[in-house]
Design an enzyme around this catalytic site. Structure first.
Site, PDB file in Angstrom:
ATOM      1  N   GLY A 170      29.816  40.243  45.478  1.00 40.30           N
ATOM      2  CA  GLY A 170      29.480  38.989  44.830  1.00 40.30           C
ATOM      3  C   GLY A 170      28.208  38.441  45.463  1.00 40.30           C
ATOM      4  N   GLN A 194      22.143  32.184  47.912  1.00 41.48           N
ATOM      5  CA  GLN A 194      21.894  33.354  48.762  1.00 41.48           C
ATOM      6  C   GLN A 194      20.609  34.087  48.405  1.00 41.48           C
ATOM      7  OE1 GLN A 194      26.044  35.064  48.192  1.00 41.48           O
ATOM      8  NE2 GLN A 194      25.597  35.660  50.288  1.00 41.48           N
ATOM      9  N   CYS A 247      29.998  38.611  54.375  1.00 43.83           N
ATOM     10  CA  CYS A 247      29.061  37.864  53.529  1.00 43.83           C
ATOM     11  C   CYS A 247      27.682  38.491  53.680  1.00 43.83           C
ATOM     12  CB  CYS A 247      29.037  36.402  53.965  1.00 43.83           C
ATOM     13  SG  CYS A 247      27.912  35.383  52.990  1.00 43.83           S
ATOM     14  N   LEU A 248      27.008  38.726  52.565  1.00 41.39           N
ATOM     15  CA  LEU A 248      25.687  39.356  52.630  1.00 41.39           C
ATOM     16  C   LEU A 248      24.703  38.516  53.441  1.00 41.39           C
ATOM     17  CD1 LEU A 248      25.088  40.864  49.075  1.00 41.39           C
ATOM     18  CD2 LEU A 248      25.947  41.970  51.144  1.00 41.39           C
ATOM     19  N   HIS A 267      35.092  32.508  47.574  1.00 42.02           N
ATOM     20  CA  HIS A 267      34.006  32.740  48.524  1.00 42.02           C
ATOM     21  C   HIS A 267      32.658  32.347  47.908  1.00 42.02           C
ATOM     22  CE1 HIS A 267      31.929  35.344  51.697  1.00 42.02           C
ATOM     23  NE2 HIS A 267      30.960  35.081  50.825  1.00 42.02           N
ATOM     24  N   GLU A 268      32.416  32.807  46.686  1.00 35.79           N
ATOM     25  CA  GLU A 268      31.130  32.517  46.031  1.00 35.79           C
ATOM     26  C   GLU A 268      31.021  31.041  45.673  1.00 35.79           C
ATOM     27  OE1 GLU A 268      28.996  34.705  46.351  1.00 35.79           O
ATOM     28  OE2 GLU A 268      30.360  36.343  46.828  1.00 35.79           O
ATOM     29  N   HIS A 315      29.770  28.965  48.431  1.00 39.85           N
ATOM     30  CA  HIS A 315      28.307  29.002  48.609  1.00 39.85           C
ATOM     31  C   HIS A 315      27.628  27.883  47.815  1.00 39.85           C
ATOM     32  CE1 HIS A 315      27.425  32.449  51.085  1.00 39.85           C
ATOM     33  NE2 HIS A 315      28.187  33.250  50.356  1.00 39.85           N
TER      34      HIS A 315
HETATM   35 ZN    ZN Z   1      28.906  35.058  50.997  1.00 45.60          ZN
END
Ligand code: ZN
Ligand code: ZN
Length: 172
Positions: free
Chosen positions: A50, A55, A95-96, A137-138, A141
């Site tokens: 995701g 991000q 997380c990226l 999670h997304e 953000h």
């Molecule tokens: Zn993340």
């Protein structure tokens, strides 16, 4: 177009954009569609499941998720999330924007989400599968929240050095 989607890339902690509350997307334009396509590309490039607009440096309420079992990716614009009541379930998350860091995060198992797609149509999805965790999670953000805000004391201790290294790398 004021944004060149090709220029977008994943931004890393502690970039301030990751802490900003994102704003609703007023209109789904070609620019929004181009950004969504680029986000899907980056999600695959960085091997993520995701990716949220903050991000890639954009304070927009939009995120993308990878499709399961050959399903296409999903784009969520201006999502509204509702969480099931009941026990919180712990599970490891990465997380990226926090490379090398995984922590246990406790979240409700089930959720439903209503959002707009790239054609401006509203849709609602509901699940108690792992996907519900990805949405949460997304969605976090979009409100400037990261997994490190939701970790317990053990993970806090275990990730302290890595977080400091990321903070240090950003200052160089
Ligand atoms: Zn993340
Ligand atoms: Zn990249």
């Amino acid at each position: 177009m004021s944004i060149d989607p090709a220029e977008l890339d994943v931004v890393y902690y502690p970039d301030a954009i990751l802490r900003q509350k994102a704003a609703p997307i007023p209109e789904i334009t070609d620019e929004v569609r181009a950004v969504a396509a680029r986000m899907i590309e980056l999600m695959h490039e960085h091997d993520g499941i995701g990716l949220a607009a903050p991000q890639v440096g954009l304070p927009w309420r939009m995120f993308v998720t990878r499709g399961e079992d050959g399903e296409p990716e999903t784009v969520f614009i201006n999502p509204v999330l509702s969480l099931a009541r009941g026990d919180l379930v712990p599970h490891e998350e990465g997380c990226l924007s926090l490379p090398g860091i995984t922590v246990d995060v406790r979240r409700p198992k089930a959720a439903s989400i209503t959002a707009m797609d790239l054609d401006g149509n509203s849709f609602t999805l509901e699940t108690d599968a792992f996907t519900a965790r990805i949405w949460q999670h997304e969605f976090d953000h979009l409100d400037g929240r990261l997994i490190i805000d939701r970790m317990g004391p053990m993970d806090r201790l275990a990730t302290r050095k890595q977080l400091r290294e990321l903070e240090h790398a950003a200052r160089r």
